[in-house]
Design a protein around this motif. Structure first.
Motif, PDB file in Angstrom:
ATOM      1  N   ALA A   1      30.896   6.108  -9.686  1.00 31.39           N
ATOM      2  CA  ALA A   1      29.828   6.593  -9.685  1.00 31.39           C
ATOM      3  C   ALA A   1      28.564   5.735  -9.923  1.00 31.39           C
ATOM      4  O   ALA A   1      27.702   6.643 -10.056  1.00 31.39           O
ATOM      5  CB  ALA A   1      30.075   6.846 -11.769  1.00 31.39           C
TER       6      ALA A   1
ATOM      7  N   SER B   1      27.437   6.155  -6.785  1.00 30.12           N
ATOM      8  CA  SER B   1      27.119   7.344  -6.263  1.00 30.12           C
ATOM      9  C   SER B   1      25.096   8.056  -6.637  1.00 30.12           C
ATOM     10  O   SER B   1      24.903   8.394  -5.921  1.00 30.12           O
ATOM     11  CB  SER B   1      27.919   8.599  -6.761  1.00 30.12           C
ATOM     12  N   PHE B   2      25.671   7.339  -7.973  1.00 33.68           N
ATOM     13  CA  PHE B   2      24.323   7.931  -8.136  1.00 33.68           C
ATOM     14  C   PHE B   2      22.954   7.282  -7.947  1.00 33.68           C
ATOM     15  O   PHE B   2      21.943   7.796  -7.250  1.00 33.68           O
ATOM     16  CB  PHE B   2      24.070   6.783  -9.368  1.00 33.68           C
TER      17      PHE B   2
ATOM     18  N   ALA C   1      22.633   8.440  -4.060  1.00 32.63           N
ATOM     19  CA  ALA C   1      21.917  10.275  -4.045  1.00 32.63           C
ATOM     20  C   ALA C   1      20.594  10.082  -4.380  1.00 32.63           C
ATOM     21  O   ALA C   1      20.338  10.698  -4.253  1.00 32.63           O
ATOM     22  CB  ALA C   1      22.541  10.822  -5.027  1.00 32.63           C
TER      23      ALA C   1
ATOM     24  N   GLY D   1      18.998  11.682  -8.545  1.00 29.25           N
ATOM     25  CA  GLY D   1      19.851  10.815  -8.303  1.00 29.25           C
ATOM     26  C   GLY D   1      21.680  11.281  -8.702  1.00 29.25           C
ATOM     27  O   GLY D   1      22.659  11.668  -9.196  1.00 29.25           O
TER      28      GLY D   1
ATOM     29  N   ARG E   1      22.484  14.958  -8.730  1.00 30.11           N
ATOM     30  CA  ARG E   1      22.841  15.397  -7.187  1.00 30.11           C
ATOM     31  C   ARG E   1      24.414  14.844  -7.014  1.00 30.11           C
ATOM     32  O   ARG E   1      25.293  15.449  -7.179  1.00 30.11           O
ATOM     33  CB  ARG E   1      22.129  15.005  -5.936  1.00 30.11           C
ATOM     34  N   SER E   2      24.114  13.871  -7.821  1.00 33.85           N
ATOM     35  CA  SER E   2      25.576  12.849  -8.136  1.00 33.85           C
ATOM     36  C   SER E   2      26.093  13.590  -9.186  1.00 33.85           C
ATOM     37  O   SER E   2      27.249  13.198  -8.920  1.00 33.85           O
ATOM     38  CB  SER E   2      24.930  11.424  -8.639  1.00 33.85           C
TER      39      SER E   2
ATOM     40  N   ALA F   1      30.242  15.494  -8.925  1.00 36.01           N
ATOM     41  CA  ALA F   1      31.270  14.386  -9.437  1.00 36.01           C
ATOM     42  C   ALA F   1      32.155  15.030 -10.118  1.00 36.01           C
ATOM     43  O   ALA F   1      33.491  15.622 -10.102  1.00 36.01           O
ATOM     44  CB  ALA F   1      30.784  13.157 -10.244  1.00 36.01           C
TER      45      ALA F   1
ATOM     46  N   SER G   1      25.267  17.149  -2.836  1.00 38.65           N
ATOM     47  CA  SER G   1      25.943  15.637  -2.205  1.00 38.65           C
ATOM     48  C   SER G   1      27.174  15.463  -2.139  1.00 38.65           C
ATOM     49  O   SER G   1      28.149  15.513  -3.434  1.00 38.65           O
ATOM     50  CB  SER G   1      25.404  14.595  -3.978  1.00 38.65           C
TER      51      SER G   1
ATOM     52  N   ALA H   1      29.640  12.629  -3.767  1.00 39.05           N
ATOM     53  CA  ALA H   1      29.714  12.195  -5.366  1.00 39.05           C
ATOM     54  C   ALA H   1      31.002  13.296  -5.402  1.00 39.05           C
ATOM     55  O   ALA H   1      31.882  12.565  -6.413  1.00 39.05           O
ATOM     56  CB  ALA H   1      28.357  12.483  -5.841  1.00 39.05           C
ATOM     57  N   SER H   2      31.346  14.438  -4.845  1.00 35.87           N
ATOM     58  CA  SER H   2      32.537  15.240  -4.896  1.00 35.87           C
ATOM     59  C   SER H   2      33.256  14.491  -4.695  1.00 35.87           C
ATOM     60  O   SER H   2      34.508  14.371  -5.490  1.00 35.87           O
ATOM     61  CB  SER H   2      32.037  16.577  -4.177  1.00 35.87           C
TER      62      SER H   2
ATOM     63  N   THR I   1      26.993   7.247 -14.432  1.00 41.73           N
ATOM     64  CA  THR I   1      25.621   7.037 -14.107  1.00 41.73           C
ATOM     65  C   THR I   1      24.738   6.819 -15.138  1.00 41.73           C
ATOM     66  O   THR I   1      23.858   6.254 -14.212  1.00 41.73           O
ATOM     67  CB  THR I   1      25.387   9.074 -13.770  1.00 41.73           C
TER      68      THR I   1
END
Length: 174
Positions: free
Chosen positions: A36, A39-40, A43, A49, A52-53, A57, A103, A106-107, A146
């Motif tokens: 995570a 991902s932040f 993004a 970030g 979007r992340s 997620a 994003s 992130a998913s 995050t």
């Protein structure tokens, strides 16, 4: 302190702190938290970030949960699960055309973390909802990662700015 050194210090200290948090306070897999966090950063960091992340997620966690629940109802065999993944993963890509859901990586991090947590805990996606449910653990990890990413960015920025301020004041005194 230059920006690289500030980021190194902030990430190192908060990386250690996040590990201790996952050991003593919120028992989520540290690897899911780090996913995570990454991902932040990927993004764009900052508020962007987060925007979007984290939502994506969460969408990934929801997609994994729905996908695996349907697969469970269908008997959870490899072919049924694969068929369900076609729709669950495909939906994550399809919604990416909308800015709020753009994003896509992130998913997939949320999806993969949910599946990974199922694998390491041995719990089923069909278990009753609780704080130890794989989706709940994934959600906690995504939120914590995050938050740690955001705080690391703030701390690195503060360390870098403090050095420039101290350096500027020292330069005026000479």
């Amino acid at each position: 302190m230059n920006e690289r050194a500030a980021a190194t210090l902030a990430i190192g200290v908060l990386g250690a702190a996040s590990f201790l948090v996952t050991v003593y306070l919120v028992t989520v897999p540290i690897w899911a938290l780090f996913i995570a966090w990454a991902s932040f950063v990927a993004a764009g960091g900052g508020v962007t970030g987060v925007r979007r992340s984290l939502p994506m997620a969460i969408v990934g966690i929801l997609s994994a949960t729905a996908t695996l629940l349907v697969a469970h109802v269908l008997g959870a065999g490899p072919w049924a699960t694969a068929l369900c993944i076609v729709f669950g993963a495909g939906a994550l890509v399809a919604i990416g055309r909308f800015e709020l859901f753009s994003s896509t990586p992130a998913s997939f991090f949320g999806f993969a973390s949910t599946v990974g947590i199922i694998a390491v805990t041995g719990r089923s996606i069909a278990d009753a909802p609780s704080v130890s449910h794989p989706a709940a653990i994934a959600l906690m990890a995504m939120v914590l990662g995050t938050v740690f990413g955001y705080v690391a960015e703030l701390l690195a920025g503060a360390l870098s700015r403090a050095d420039r301020i101290v350096g500027g004041v020292a330069g005026q005194c000479t």
